[in-house]
Design a protein around this motif. Structure first.
Motif, PDB file in Angstrom:
ATOM      1  N   LEU A  29      10.991  12.044 -26.199  1.00 62.68           N
ATOM      2  CA  LEU A  29      11.668  10.942 -26.859  1.00 62.68           C
ATOM      3  C   LEU A  29      11.314   9.628 -26.184  1.00 62.68           C
ATOM      4  O   LEU A  29      11.368   9.523 -24.957  1.00 62.68           O
ATOM      5  CB  LEU A  29      13.189  11.143 -26.814  1.00 62.68           C
ATOM      6  CG  LEU A  29      13.704  12.493 -27.336  1.00 62.68           C
ATOM      7  CD1 LEU A  29      15.223  12.561 -27.173  1.00 62.68           C
ATOM      8  CD2 LEU A  29      13.308  12.705 -28.784  1.00 62.68           C
ATOM      9  N   ASP A  30      10.975   8.620 -26.953  1.00 60.76           N
ATOM     10  CA  ASP A  30      10.640   7.311 -26.400  1.00 60.76           C
ATOM     11  C   ASP A  30      11.877   6.697 -25.756  1.00 60.76           C
ATOM     12  O   ASP A  30      12.844   6.351 -26.448  1.00 60.76           O
ATOM     13  CB  ASP A  30      10.113   6.385 -27.490  1.00 60.76           C
ATOM     14  CG  ASP A  30       8.744   6.814 -28.011  1.00 60.76           C
ATOM     15  OD1 ASP A  30       8.190   7.787 -27.473  1.00 60.76           O
ATOM     16  OD2 ASP A  30       8.243   6.183 -28.967  1.00 60.76           O
ATOM     17  N   GLY A  31      11.859   6.600 -24.439  1.00 59.96           N
ATOM     18  CA  GLY A  31      13.003   6.045 -23.733  1.00 59.96           C
ATOM     19  C   GLY A  31      14.259   6.862 -23.884  1.00 59.96           C
ATOM     20  O   GLY A  31      15.363   6.355 -23.681  1.00 59.96           O
ATOM     21  N   GLY A  32      14.135   8.135 -24.246  1.00 64.28           N
ATOM     22  CA  GLY A  32      15.289   8.992 -24.433  1.00 64.28           C
ATOM     23  C   GLY A  32      16.007   8.776 -25.754  1.00 64.28           C
ATOM     24  O   GLY A  32      17.025   9.424 -26.015  1.00 64.28           O
ATOM     25  N   ASN A  61      14.552  14.353 -22.568  1.00 70.99           N
ATOM     26  CA  ASN A  61      13.889  14.863 -23.756  1.00 70.99           C
ATOM     27  C   ASN A  61      14.719  15.987 -24.360  1.00 70.99           C
ATOM     28  O   ASN A  61      15.795  16.322 -23.865  1.00 70.99           O
ATOM     29  CB  ASN A  61      12.480  15.355 -23.413  1.00 70.99           C
ATOM     30  CG  ASN A  61      11.570  14.234 -22.943  1.00 70.99           C
ATOM     31  OD1 ASN A  61      11.528  13.168 -23.547  1.00 70.99           O
ATOM     32  ND2 ASN A  61      10.843  14.471 -21.860  1.00 70.99           N
ATOM     33  N   LEU A  62      14.195  16.588 -25.437  1.00 69.68           N
ATOM     34  CA  LEU A  62      14.846  17.726 -26.079  1.00 69.68           C
ATOM     35  C   LEU A  62      13.887  18.905 -26.134  1.00 69.68           C
ATOM     36  O   LEU A  62      12.666  18.728 -26.221  1.00 69.68           O
ATOM     37  CB  LEU A  62      15.287  17.370 -27.504  1.00 69.68           C
ATOM     38  CG  LEU A  62      16.496  16.450 -27.657  1.00 69.68           C
ATOM     39  CD1 LEU A  62      16.711  16.115 -29.129  1.00 69.68           C
ATOM     40  CD2 LEU A  62      17.742  17.082 -27.069  1.00 69.68           C
ATOM     41  N   GLY A  84       6.519  12.976 -33.222  1.00 65.82           N
ATOM     42  CA  GLY A  84       5.293  13.404 -32.557  1.00 65.82           C
ATOM     43  C   GLY A  84       4.506  12.250 -31.963  1.00 65.82           C
ATOM     44  O   GLY A  84       4.864  11.077 -32.101  1.00 65.82           O
ATOM     45  N   PRO A  85       3.401  12.570 -31.302  1.00 67.46           N
ATOM     46  CA  PRO A  85       2.535  11.544 -30.705  1.00 67.46           C
ATOM     47  C   PRO A  85       1.623  10.928 -31.754  1.00 67.46           C
ATOM     48  O   PRO A  85       1.466  11.447 -32.860  1.00 67.46           O
ATOM     49  CB  PRO A  85       1.723  12.357 -29.691  1.00 67.46           C
ATOM     50  CG  PRO A  85       1.587  13.709 -30.345  1.00 67.46           C
ATOM     51  CD  PRO A  85       2.903  13.941 -31.055  1.00 67.46           C
ATOM     52  N   ARG A  86       1.002   9.817 -31.393  1.00 69.84           N
ATOM     53  CA  ARG A  86       0.045   9.176 -32.293  1.00 69.84           C
ATOM     54  C   ARG A  86      -1.246   9.974 -32.372  1.00 69.84           C
ATOM     55  O   ARG A  86      -1.924   9.979 -33.405  1.00 69.84           O
ATOM     56  CB  ARG A  86      -0.256   7.762 -31.808  1.00 69.84           C
ATOM     57  CG  ARG A  86       0.957   6.845 -31.825  1.00 69.84           C
ATOM     58  CD  ARG A  86       0.596   5.451 -31.378  1.00 69.84           C
ATOM     59  NE  ARG A  86       1.767   4.575 -31.351  1.00 69.84           N
ATOM     60  CZ  ARG A  86       1.726   3.306 -30.981  1.00 69.84           C
ATOM     61  NH1 ARG A  86       0.578   2.764 -30.602  1.00 69.84           N
ATOM     62  NH2 ARG A  86       2.834   2.584 -30.984  1.00 69.84           N
ATOM     63  N   THR A  87      -1.615  10.617 -31.269  1.00 68.62           N
ATOM     64  CA  THR A  87      -2.792  11.483 -31.223  1.00 68.62           C
ATOM     65  C   THR A  87      -2.404  12.759 -30.511  1.00 68.62           C
ATOM     66  O   THR A  87      -1.487  12.770 -29.680  1.00 68.62           O
ATOM     67  CB  THR A  87      -3.951  10.821 -30.460  1.00 68.62           C
ATOM     68  OG1 THR A  87      -3.545  10.577 -29.105  1.00 68.62           O
ATOM     69  CG2 THR A  87      -4.357   9.493 -31.104  1.00 68.62           C
ATOM     70  N   ASP A  91       0.202  13.541 -26.584  1.00 66.77           N
ATOM     71  CA  ASP A  91       1.532  14.138 -26.486  1.00 66.77           C
ATOM     72  C   ASP A  91       1.933  14.388 -25.039  1.00 66.77           C
ATOM     73  O   ASP A  91       3.038  14.057 -24.619  1.00 66.77           O
ATOM     74  CB  ASP A  91       1.569  15.454 -27.274  1.00 66.77           C
ATOM     75  CG  ASP A  91       2.986  15.990 -27.438  1.00 66.77           C
ATOM     76  OD1 ASP A  91       3.930  15.186 -27.417  1.00 66.77           O
ATOM     77  OD2 ASP A  91       3.146  17.211 -27.583  1.00 66.77           O
ATOM     78  N   ASP A  92       1.031  14.986 -24.265  1.00 68.49           N
ATOM     79  CA  ASP A  92       1.356  15.357 -22.886  1.00 68.49           C
ATOM     80  C   ASP A  92       1.730  14.171 -22.015  1.00 68.49           C
ATOM     81  O   ASP A  92       2.498  14.324 -21.057  1.00 68.49           O
ATOM     82  CB  ASP A  92       0.163  16.076 -22.243  1.00 68.49           C
ATOM     83  CG  ASP A  92       0.098  17.541 -22.622  1.00 68.49           C
ATOM     84  OD1 ASP A  92       1.106  18.075 -23.128  1.00 68.49           O
ATOM     85  OD2 ASP A  92      -0.964  18.154 -22.422  1.00 68.49           O
ATOM     86  N   VAL A  93       1.174  12.998 -22.284  1.00 68.47           N
ATOM     87  CA  VAL A  93       1.296  11.885 -21.338  1.00 68.47           C
ATOM     88  C   VAL A  93       2.402  10.904 -21.722  1.00 68.47           C
ATOM     89  O   VAL A  93       2.502   9.828 -21.116  1.00 68.47           O
ATOM     90  CB  VAL A  93      -0.052  11.139 -21.200  1.00 68.47           C
ATOM     91  CG1 VAL A  93      -1.092  12.058 -20.585  1.00 68.47           C
ATOM     92  CG2 VAL A  93      -0.543  10.609 -22.548  1.00 68.47           C
ATOM     93  N   ARG A  94       3.258  11.272 -22.655  1.00 67.94           N
ATOM     94  CA  ARG A  94       4.356  10.377 -23.049  1.00 67.94           C
ATOM     95  C   ARG A  94       5.519  10.540 -22.064  1.00 67.94           C
ATOM     96  O   ARG A  94       6.637  10.896 -22.439  1.00 67.94           O
ATOM     97  CB  ARG A  94       4.810  10.680 -24.471  1.00 67.94           C
ATOM     98  CG  ARG A  94       3.763  10.393 -25.529  1.00 67.94           C
ATOM     99  CD  ARG A  94       4.341  10.519 -26.928  1.00 67.94           C
ATOM    100  NE  ARG A  94       4.722  11.886 -27.245  1.00 67.94           N
ATOM    101  CZ  ARG A  94       5.600  12.197 -28.203  1.00 67.94           C
ATOM    102  NH1 ARG A  94       6.203  11.245 -28.895  1.00 67.94           N
ATOM    103  NH2 ARG A  94       5.880  13.456 -28.458  1.00 67.94           N
ATOM    104  N   ASN A  95       5.251  10.270 -20.800  1.00 65.29           N
ATOM    105  CA  ASN A  95       6.223  10.539 -19.736  1.00 65.29           C
ATOM    106  C   ASN A  95       6.646   9.244 -19.061  1.00 65.29           C
ATOM    107  O   ASN A  95       6.263   8.964 -17.927  1.00 65.29           O
ATOM    108  CB  ASN A  95       5.623  11.505 -18.707  1.00 65.29           C
ATOM    109  CG  ASN A  95       5.193  12.818 -19.324  1.00 65.29           C
ATOM    110  OD1 ASN A  95       5.843  13.332 -20.229  1.00 65.29           O
ATOM    111  ND2 ASN A  95       4.083  13.356 -18.855  1.00 65.29           N
ATOM    112  N   VAL A  96       7.419   8.439 -19.759  1.00 61.43           N
ATOM    113  CA  VAL A  96       7.953   7.193 -19.215  1.00 61.43           C
ATOM    114  C   VAL A  96       9.472   7.272 -19.311  1.00 61.43           C
ATOM    115  O   VAL A  96      10.029   7.321 -20.410  1.00 61.43           O
ATOM    116  CB  VAL A  96       7.435   5.956 -19.967  1.00 61.43           C
ATOM    117  CG1 VAL A  96       8.033   4.675 -19.378  1.00 61.43           C
ATOM    118  CG2 VAL A  96       5.910   5.903 -19.918  1.00 61.43           C
TER     119      VAL A  96
END
Length: 435
Positions: A29-32, A61-62, A84-87, A91-96
């Motif tokens: 989730l973007d920013g939770g 995240n969920l 989902g991710p843009r590519t 997906d794996d690196v959406r860790n902010v």
């Protein structure tokens, strides 16, 4: 999405990882944050294509658990909901990770959400960053009172004021209470993240997947010297970031806007079912801004609730089965999936946690306890004050967090039943030495 997914033990939205109770899909989730309609889509997917078990994770995240043969249908439904991710490679690196109070916390120095959006966009669009580990993570802290500051990150940034200017302190392989390595202007936050990640990928060998691995070989001073060639930096003087206030994630708390509060609620042991998630989504739509925020304490917030509506929101959350007070032991207890869902789990941690919560409630005690089915500590990214490490069904080693002790802390006793743990914790809390 045509990009081939790399092998990994970490679940993602596009990669279902098998567990004892079926497949796991992790929704980043973007920013939770997640909208009410998206939360309803998760509830529907869990109900239609899985066991119905939905978990809030310690990275805000969920997860959907118990997925059987309809993996593609589940993925398609979540992608259609915009989760989902843009590519595929992104997906794996959406860790902010942000504070759950980003943009609404009364103590914040700046709203981190715009910067986080830029960082997440770059992580997904810049192909070289897709080579980062699925565990490589960035924390962006705006100085909020509600902040998880115990989880170590590969790169952390934390807002502060120095000589009348708001800047971002930053550090490597740690968390904001640590002494920063340096600082940059707010406007250079994005450039700093890009430079750190590019430099990491240039220097790290394939087996060095985390910043701490690289720094074991490459001194911090050398890394910083190279980084200074790419981004203008300054030293940090008199660093004083506190440790955050985790109790602020439970109950109603004032926002920066007058007459508005956010309401925090804890699903018992971090687990929701579709009815619960749909109910919370409806409350966010009716009383809030139509969004939920999940937290690193495996809980959730309803932001932008009018003060006059907060009591009714809490009443309905409690009716749904969520905890809205910090007193009950379950509000402070975390447990991994355990042996009922994980092949590595040595005990039924969630069942044992419910038993321990009932015993502590009888003693009128409430303290932060972590039950782990094995040494991997999947449910907690930080060291809890009390950790129970399973050694066999119904048997645990008891650890207390202690400064300077690695791992779970200091070992206090071995091979305890849940009843014995309750007795020891009761005795410790009653001791005048701990008063």
């Amino acid at each position: 999405m045509s990009c081939a997914l790399r092998p990994s033990a970490c679940p993602g939205l596009l990669r279902i990882v098998q567990a004892l109770d079926g497949g796991i899909c992790r929704i980043k989730l973007d920013g939770g944050s997640i909208s009410s309609s998206q939360a309803e889509a998760v509830a529907q997917a869990a109900e239609s294509f899985a066991s119905g078990a939905i978990e809030a994770t310690n990275r805000a995240n969920l997860q959907v658990r118990g997925i059987a043969g309809e993996q593609l249908e589940l993925i398609d439904s979540l992608m259609a909901a915009g989760l989902g991710p843009r590519t595929a490679g992104g997906d794996d690196v959406r860790n902010v990770m942000l504070s759950p109070g980003a943009g609404i916390d009364r103590q914040m120095l700046f709203d981190t959400r715009s910067l986080a959006h830029r960082i997440l966009s770059t992580l997904q669009s810049h192909r070289p960053f897709h080579d980062l580990s699925a565990k490589f993570a960035v924390q962006l802290d705006g100085g909020e009172a509600l902040a998880m500051l115990e989880h170590p990150h590969d790169l952390w940034l934390s807002a502060f004021e120095q000589d009348g200017e708001r800047r971002l302190a930053f550090g490597l392989a740690g968390c904001p209470p640590d002494m920063p390595s340096g600082s940059v202007a707010l406007d250079d936050g994005h450039s700093l993240v890009v430079a750190v990640l590019e430099l990491f990928l240039e220097l790290a060998r394939p087996e060095q997947t985390r910043m701490r691995h690289l720094l074991n070989e490459c001194p911090v001073e050398d890394f910083m010297a190279r980084l200074a060639e790419r981004v203008p930096m300054q030293a940090v003087v008199d660093w004083q970031r506190g440790t955050g206030a985790s109790a602020l994630h439970i109950g109603a708390h004032p926002q920066i806007e007058a007459d508005f509060v956010y309401v925090g609620a804890v699903p018992p042991l971090g687990r929701l079912d579709p009815v619960m998630l749909r109910g919370v989504a409806q409350l966010a739509r009716e009383f809030g801004d139509g969004h939920l925020r999940f937290t690193p304490w495996q809980s959730l917030l309803l932001p932008n609730v009018r003060v006059a509506d907060s009591a009714e929101v809490i009443r309905q959350l409690q009716w749904l089965g969520l905890i809205c007070e910090s007193g009950p032991p379950l509000s402070r207890m975390i447990a991994c999936t355990g042996s009922t869902g994980c092949g590595k789990g040595l005990a039924d941690t969630k069942g044992d946690a419910l038993q321990l919560a009932a015993l502590l409630q009888r003693h009128r005690h409430s303290l932060n306890v972590h039950l782990s089915g094995c040494s991997r500590s999947c449910a907690a990214a930080h060291i809890a004050p009390v950790t129970l490490l399973a050694v066999s069904p119904g048997q645990y080693d008891l650890y207390f967090r202690e400064a300077g002790q690695p791992g779970f802390g200091a070992l206090h006793a071995r091979n305890l039943t849940i009843e014995a743990v309750s007795v020891l914790l009761d005795a410790r809390l009653r001791s005048p030495l701990d008063a």
